[in-house]
Design a protein around this motif. Structure first.
Motif, short mmCIF file in Angstrom:
data_model
loop_
_atom_site.label_atom_id
_atom_site.label_comp_id
_atom_site.label_asym_id
_atom_site.label_seq_id
_atom_site.Cartn_x
_atom_site.Cartn_y
_atom_site.Cartn_z
N LEU A 74 66.02 21.54 72.79
CA LEU A 74 65.50 20.51 71.89
C LEU A 74 64.94 19.34 72.67
CD1 LEU A 74 68.27 20.41 69.13
CD2 LEU A 74 65.94 21.29 68.88
N SER A 75 65.67 18.90 73.68
CA SER A 75 65.19 17.79 74.51
C SER A 75 63.89 18.16 75.22
CB SER A 75 66.25 17.39 75.54
OG SER A 75 67.36 16.80 74.92
N LEU A 133 61.08 17.93 72.76
CA LEU A 133 60.77 16.54 72.46
C LEU A 133 59.95 15.90 73.58
CD1 LEU A 133 64.21 15.45 70.98
CD2 LEU A 133 62.03 15.43 69.74
N ILE A 141 61.44 22.36 66.23
CA ILE A 141 62.65 21.54 66.40
C ILE A 141 63.45 21.49 65.10
CG2 ILE A 141 63.45 19.15 66.71
CD1 ILE A 141 61.16 18.89 68.81
N VAL A 186 67.29 22.85 64.68
CA VAL A 186 68.35 21.94 64.25
C VAL A 186 69.08 22.50 63.03
CG1 VAL A 186 68.82 19.69 63.20
CG2 VAL A 186 67.36 19.84 65.22
N ALA A 222 67.52 14.29 67.24
CA ALA A 222 66.36 15.13 67.53
C ALA A 222 65.43 15.22 66.33
CB ALA A 222 66.82 16.53 67.94
N ALA A 227 61.68 13.73 66.55
CA ALA A 227 60.55 14.63 66.32
C ALA A 227 59.63 14.06 65.24
CB ALA A 227 61.05 16.01 65.93
N ILE A 275 64.09 10.17 76.81
CA ILE A 275 64.64 11.41 76.23
C ILE A 275 65.17 12.32 77.33
CG2 ILE A 275 64.08 13.53 74.99
CD1 ILE A 275 61.94 11.86 73.46
#
Length: 220
Positions: free
Chosen positions: A12-13, A16, A59, A63, A83, A87, A139
């Motif tokens: 996820l990071s 981003l 994303i 999630v 997140a 996003a 981030i």
């Protein structure tokens, strides 16, 4: 199972950060298109925005999937919620770059920015680029101090936004109503872009510290 779970969290990071990279490129090109009446760059910004939207969707799907499968708590839950929020902010920053590009396209073959305001708008574009670059670094690194610095950058953007309005309201303004509307909107797009960058950083600050950014003092 837990290793795979944390790999997905790390992913996820990564996505981003990739969104910030794409949006930084879009803002760079949109600012240039606006100042130089570069139709090719404007069209590139508009056509490539779908890449940012696609990453936001990925994303969101990740999630919601992790929430359903893993039932995260504490810091992991904060990470997932942050997140989603980040996003959304970054996607809207991409949209704002598109709005600038569309302004440039609408004014082509003329520049949307008259000569006396070019330096101000150039600086606004540079601050916007710096802020999205910092947001990406925050981030990736979870650097709280850098995250808090974006508030100062935002103050600079607000100052330039006011300067732009002062010029539009001045008796010396000679370019008419339609250019004034375009410039007013462009100034707003830059200002909102900066606000979203601050929101991204604030989410990282909260993720790392559990506290809201306004309750934390920047180190001397």
């Amino acid at each position: 199972m837990r290793d795979a779970y944390h790999e997905e969290l790390d992913g996820l990071s990564d996505k981003l950060v990739e969104m910030t990279r794409l949006v930084r490129s879009a803002m760079t090109r949109a600012s240039t298109a606006l100042l130089d009446a570069d139709l090719r760059l404007a069209e590139e910004v508009i056509s490539t925005d779908e890449q940012v939207n696609k990453l936001e969707t990925e994303i969101e799907e990740t999630v919601f999937d992790l929430m359903a499968r893993q039932q995260p708590v504490a810091r992991d839950l904060r990470m997932l919620i942050a997140a989603l929020r980040m996003a959304g902010d970054i996607e809207r920053m991409g949209d704002l770059a598109v709005h600038l590009a569309k302004t440039a396209r609408r004014r082509h073959p003329d520049s949307a920015i008259p000569p006396e305001l070019q330096a101000t708008v150039l600086e606004m574009g540079q601050i916007a680029e710096r802020m999205i670059a910092k947001a990406g670094s925050v981030i990736a690194s979870h650097d709280v101090e850098m995250g808090l610095e974006l508030d100062t950058d935002d103050d600079q953007m607000d100052r330039l936004h006011r300067k732009l309005f002062d010029a539009l309201l001045s008796p010396k303004w000679k370019h008419g109503v339609e250019p004034a509307v375009d410039i007013s909107l462009a100034g707003r797009y830059f200002e909102r872009f900066a606000d979203h960058a601050v929101h991204v950083a604030e989410n990282v600050v909260y993720l790392v510290t559990g506290e809201h950014a306004e309750n934390i003092e920047l180190a001397e």
